[in-house]
Motif scaffolding. Structure first.
Motif, PDB file in Angstrom:
ATOM      1  N   ASP A  96      49.502  41.149  33.782  1.00  0.00           N
ATOM      2  CA  ASP A  96      48.337  42.025  33.771  1.00  0.00           C
ATOM      3  C   ASP A  96      47.073  41.312  34.237  1.00  0.00           C
ATOM      4  O   ASP A  96      46.138  41.949  34.738  1.00  0.00           O
ATOM      5  CB  ASP A  96      48.125  42.601  32.374  1.00  0.00           C
ATOM      6  CG  ASP A  96      49.158  43.660  32.012  1.00  0.00           C
ATOM      7  OD1 ASP A  96      49.921  44.066  32.909  1.00  0.00           O
ATOM      8  OD2 ASP A  96      49.196  44.079  30.843  1.00  0.00           O
ATOM      9  N   LYS A  97      47.030  40.008  34.075  1.00  0.00           N
ATOM     10  CA  LYS A  97      45.871  39.252  34.556  1.00  0.00           C
ATOM     11  C   LYS A  97      45.785  39.323  36.080  1.00  0.00           C
ATOM     12  O   LYS A  97      44.692  39.420  36.649  1.00  0.00           O
ATOM     13  CB  LYS A  97      45.957  37.808  34.087  1.00  0.00           C
ATOM     14  CG  LYS A  97      45.885  37.637  32.574  1.00  0.00           C
ATOM     15  CD  LYS A  97      46.006  36.171  32.180  1.00  0.00           C
ATOM     16  CE  LYS A  97      45.975  35.997  30.661  1.00  0.00           C
ATOM     17  NZ  LYS A  97      46.127  34.575  30.254  1.00  0.00           N
ATOM     18  N   LYS A 155      44.523  42.755  36.964  1.00  0.00           N
ATOM     19  CA  LYS A 155      43.080  42.836  36.725  1.00  0.00           C
ATOM     20  C   LYS A 155      42.315  42.232  37.896  1.00  0.00           C
ATOM     21  O   LYS A 155      41.322  42.814  38.375  1.00  0.00           O
ATOM     22  CB  LYS A 155      42.716  42.113  35.434  1.00  0.00           C
ATOM     23  CG  LYS A 155      41.231  42.137  35.118  1.00  0.00           C
ATOM     24  CD  LYS A 155      40.930  41.413  33.811  1.00  0.00           C
ATOM     25  CE  LYS A 155      39.444  41.451  33.488  1.00  0.00           C
ATOM     26  NZ  LYS A 155      39.146  40.748  32.196  1.00  0.00           N
ATOM     27  N   LEU A 158      42.499  44.717  40.746  1.00  0.00           N
ATOM     28  CA  LEU A 158      41.687  45.921  40.537  1.00  0.00           C
ATOM     29  C   LEU A 158      40.204  45.663  40.764  1.00  0.00           C
ATOM     30  O   LEU A 158      39.459  46.577  41.148  1.00  0.00           O
ATOM     31  CB  LEU A 158      41.909  46.451  39.126  1.00  0.00           C
ATOM     32  CG  LEU A 158      43.270  47.072  38.814  1.00  0.00           C
ATOM     33  CD1 LEU A 158      43.363  47.438  37.336  1.00  0.00           C
ATOM     34  CD2 LEU A 158      43.535  48.281  39.684  1.00  0.00           C
ATOM     35  N   GLN A 159      39.774  44.445  40.549  1.00  0.00           N
ATOM     36  CA  GLN A 159      38.360  44.128  40.704  1.00  0.00           C
ATOM     37  C   GLN A 159      37.881  44.245  42.147  1.00  0.00           C
ATOM     38  O   GLN A 159      36.677  44.352  42.390  1.00  0.00           O
ATOM     39  CB  GLN A 159      38.076  42.717  40.175  1.00  0.00           C
ATOM     40  CG  GLN A 159      38.185  42.606  38.659  1.00  0.00           C
ATOM     41  CD  GLN A 159      38.090  41.181  38.159  1.00  0.00           C
ATOM     42  OE1 GLN A 159      38.279  40.213  38.903  1.00  0.00           O
ATOM     43  NE2 GLN A 159      37.790  41.024  36.872  1.00  0.00           N
ATOM     44  N   ARG A 208      38.845  51.951  41.278  1.00  0.00           N
ATOM     45  CA  ARG A 208      39.914  52.203  40.303  1.00  0.00           C
ATOM     46  C   ARG A 208      40.691  53.472  40.629  1.00  0.00           C
ATOM     47  O   ARG A 208      41.923  53.515  40.466  1.00  0.00           O
ATOM     48  CB  ARG A 208      39.305  52.291  38.894  1.00  0.00           C
ATOM     49  CG  ARG A 208      40.283  52.671  37.793  1.00  0.00           C
ATOM     50  CD  ARG A 208      41.361  51.612  37.611  1.00  0.00           C
ATOM     51  NE  ARG A 208      42.316  52.036  36.604  1.00  0.00           N
ATOM     52  CZ  ARG A 208      43.362  52.805  36.838  1.00  0.00           C
ATOM     53  NH1 ARG A 208      43.607  53.251  38.085  1.00  0.00           N
ATOM     54  NH2 ARG A 208      44.191  53.140  35.870  1.00  0.00           N
ATOM     55  N   SER A 213      46.659  46.400  26.289  1.00  0.00           N
ATOM     56  CA  SER A 213      46.904  46.491  27.730  1.00  0.00           C
ATOM     57  C   SER A 213      45.619  46.814  28.479  1.00  0.00           C
ATOM     58  O   SER A 213      45.339  46.235  29.540  1.00  0.00           O
ATOM     59  CB  SER A 213      47.967  47.558  28.024  1.00  0.00           C
ATOM     60  OG  SER A 213      49.240  47.144  27.591  1.00  0.00           O
ATOM     61  N   GLU A 273      42.611  46.091  27.669  1.00  0.00           N
ATOM     62  CA  GLU A 273      41.757  44.901  27.681  1.00  0.00           C
ATOM     63  C   GLU A 273      42.246  43.895  28.718  1.00  0.00           C
ATOM     64  O   GLU A 273      41.450  43.345  29.480  1.00  0.00           O
ATOM     65  CB  GLU A 273      41.721  44.263  26.292  1.00  0.00           C
ATOM     66  CG  GLU A 273      40.804  43.057  26.213  1.00  0.00           C
ATOM     67  CD  GLU A 273      40.682  42.506  24.807  1.00  0.00           C
ATOM     68  OE1 GLU A 273      40.014  41.461  24.640  1.00  0.00           O
ATOM     69  OE2 GLU A 273      41.245  43.104  23.868  1.00  0.00           O
ATOM     70  N   ARG A 274      43.570  43.658  28.746  1.00  0.00           N
ATOM     71  CA  ARG A 274      44.114  42.700  29.726  1.00  0.00           C
ATOM     72  C   ARG A 274      43.884  43.170  31.149  1.00  0.00           C
ATOM     73  O   ARG A 274      43.592  42.383  32.049  1.00  0.00           O
ATOM     74  CB  ARG A 274      45.613  42.501  29.498  1.00  0.00           C
ATOM     75  CG  ARG A 274      45.983  41.665  28.298  1.00  0.00           C
ATOM     76  CD  ARG A 274      47.459  41.258  28.350  1.00  0.00           C
ATOM     77  NE  ARG A 274      48.343  42.399  28.527  1.00  0.00           N
ATOM     78  CZ  ARG A 274      48.842  43.113  27.533  1.00  0.00           C
ATOM     79  NH1 ARG A 274      48.546  42.816  26.278  1.00  0.00           N
ATOM     80  NH2 ARG A 274      49.655  44.129  27.776  1.00  0.00           N
ATOM     81  N   LEU A 275      44.062  44.466  31.378  1.00  0.00           N
ATOM     82  CA  LEU A 275      43.966  45.027  32.723  1.00  0.00           C
ATOM     83  C   LEU A 275      42.530  45.237  33.188  1.00  0.00           C
ATOM     84  O   LEU A 275      42.288  45.457  34.379  1.00  0.00           O
ATOM     85  CB  LEU A 275      44.722  46.359  32.777  1.00  0.00           C
ATOM     86  CG  LEU A 275      46.241  46.260  32.619  1.00  0.00           C
ATOM     87  CD1 LEU A 275      46.825  47.626  32.273  1.00  0.00           C
ATOM     88  CD2 LEU A 275      46.884  45.715  33.892  1.00  0.00           C
ATOM     89  N   GLY A 276      41.594  45.200  32.263  1.00  0.00           N
ATOM     90  CA  GLY A 276      40.203  45.384  32.632  1.00  0.00           C
ATOM     91  C   GLY A 276      39.883  46.787  33.095  1.00  0.00           C
ATOM     92  O   GLY A 276      39.052  46.996  33.981  1.00  0.00           O
ATOM     93  N   THR A 277      40.515  47.773  32.479  1.00  0.00           N
ATOM     94  CA  THR A 277      40.276  49.170  32.838  1.00  0.00           C
ATOM     95  C   THR A 277      40.152  49.987  31.564  1.00  0.00           C
ATOM     96  O   THR A 277      40.500  49.512  30.476  1.00  0.00           O
ATOM     97  CB  THR A 277      41.422  49.720  33.714  1.00  0.00           C
ATOM     98  OG1 THR A 277      41.112  51.051  34.140  1.00  0.00           O
ATOM     99  CG2 THR A 277      42.736  49.725  32.964  1.00  0.00           C
TER     100      THR A 277
END
Length: 349
Positions: free
Chosen positions: A67-68, A71, A74-75, A79, A121, A123-127
């Protein structure tokens, strides 16, 4: 690239989905980002799949690393341009290191664990939302699989927890994975009877390939058709065996060497004979084994989207470019002849 509406959701997904379970194990996180960028920007893929237990083989020291990478990916983009699917672990007495309220809690599909899994999840994915949340494997009672499970999690508890997540906006749609016709039909019946309480499952992620067909085609496919549940076919190359790369030897570090016991079905069964037959057919048809196997799966009428994985960019390109392959009627007939001989080769001993 072609796109399809997934079940009765409003998710329009590419027919090729990026699997990510090697990111953080066989691939570095940076390599994972590079793969996703190539697939999305050059080949029109818009769909990726991860899981809280990834990478594999799952272990406490690497759990969540995949997931890191996602993330990081995705940045670099909007999204809404990415259809993100993930999975919450089903029941497992062995897996006790997932982020839960109490440490050393075995994985299960209880309400609390489903809710906690999604929060971790996100939090890890940043979404702040997941497009498709899937139950990684069943949490209900199956005598053949869970004889040591005296207190199975009911479908009602699982679905009500999923409804909470949909209501709060953390999850848009829900699906299942490694599920049976019984599970699909039971969940669909509950949703039909109590639509205000339980969300409709829109997808099922199960193994499906030239050598793993029977379970889905013999009943489960019919259930999914009538309940409008889209198949997300995973392992369309049967752990890489259908690519033909293991015909002579299994190199050190290959996926088949990383899963003691689990991957023996691909080597300690009739699967080797079936793979050889399909590889010979591919050569006869002037195709690579990968093109034959993926071309068959990509354009199978039972499949909504096929989940691919790769450890190198060359593999990734060959896998995605195989989407352009359309098998002739003659080749399709020969595939069915091989299937008649090797109907369930990963289970035959």
């Amino acid at each position: 690239m072609d796109y399809v509406q997934l079940g009765d959701s409003d998710l329009v997904v590419s027919k090729v989905c990026m699997g990510t379970m090697t990111f953080g194990e066989q691939n570095t996180l940076e390599e994972g980002v590079e793969q996703l960028t190539r697939a999305f920007d050059e080949f029109g893929v818009n769909f990726l799949d991860t899981a809280e237990m990834y990478p594999v083989p799952t272990k406490a020291t690497t759990q969540g690393a995949t997931d890191k990478a996602i993330k990081m990916f995705l940045q670099s983009r909007k999204r809404e341009d990415v259809i993100l699917a993930t999975k919450v672990c089903g029941r497992s007495e062995r897996i006790k290191w997932l982020p839960r309220r109490d440490s050393e809690t075995p994985a299960a599909l209880t309400r609390d664990q489903i809710l906690d899994s999604v929060d971790a999840s996100l939090e890890r994915l940043g979404t702040d939302y997941i497009d498709l949340l899937q139950l990684h494997w069943p949490g209900d009672f199956r005598p053949s699989q869970y004889q040591d499970n005296p207190k199975p999690t009911s479908f009602e508890e699982q679905l009500s927890a999923l409804q909470e997540l949909v209501t709060t906006g953390k999850v848009r749609y829900v699906g299942v994975s490694n599920e049976s016709a019984y599970g699909v039909c039971s969940m669909a019946a509950l949703t039909r009877q109590f639509p205000e309480l339980y969300p409709k499952i829109v997808s099922i992620q199960n193994s499906f390939s030239l050598v793993v067909r029977k379970d889905f085609e013999a009943g489960l496919g019919e259930a999914c058709f009538h309940h409008n549940v889209g198949l997300l076919a995973y392992s369309p190359l049967a752990a890489g065996t259908l690519s033909g790369k293991y015909r002579k030897n299994v190199p050190k570090g290959a996926r088949l060497t990383l899963f003691p016991g689990f991957m023996e079905r691909y080597l300690g069964s009739s699967n080797e004979e079936a793979v050889n037959a399909y590889c010979d057919l591919a050569k006869k048809a002037d195709l690579t084994p990968t093109q034959l196997a993926l071309g068959w799966c990509y354009h199978n009428e039972l499949v909504a989207s096929s989940i691919i994985g790769a450890t190198t960019m060359d593999q990734l390109e060959e896998n995605i470019q195989a989407y352009d392959v359309r098998l002739s009627d003659d080749v399709s007939k020969e595939i069915e002849a091989i299937y008649a001989k090797y109907t369930d080769p990963t289970k035959a001993r």
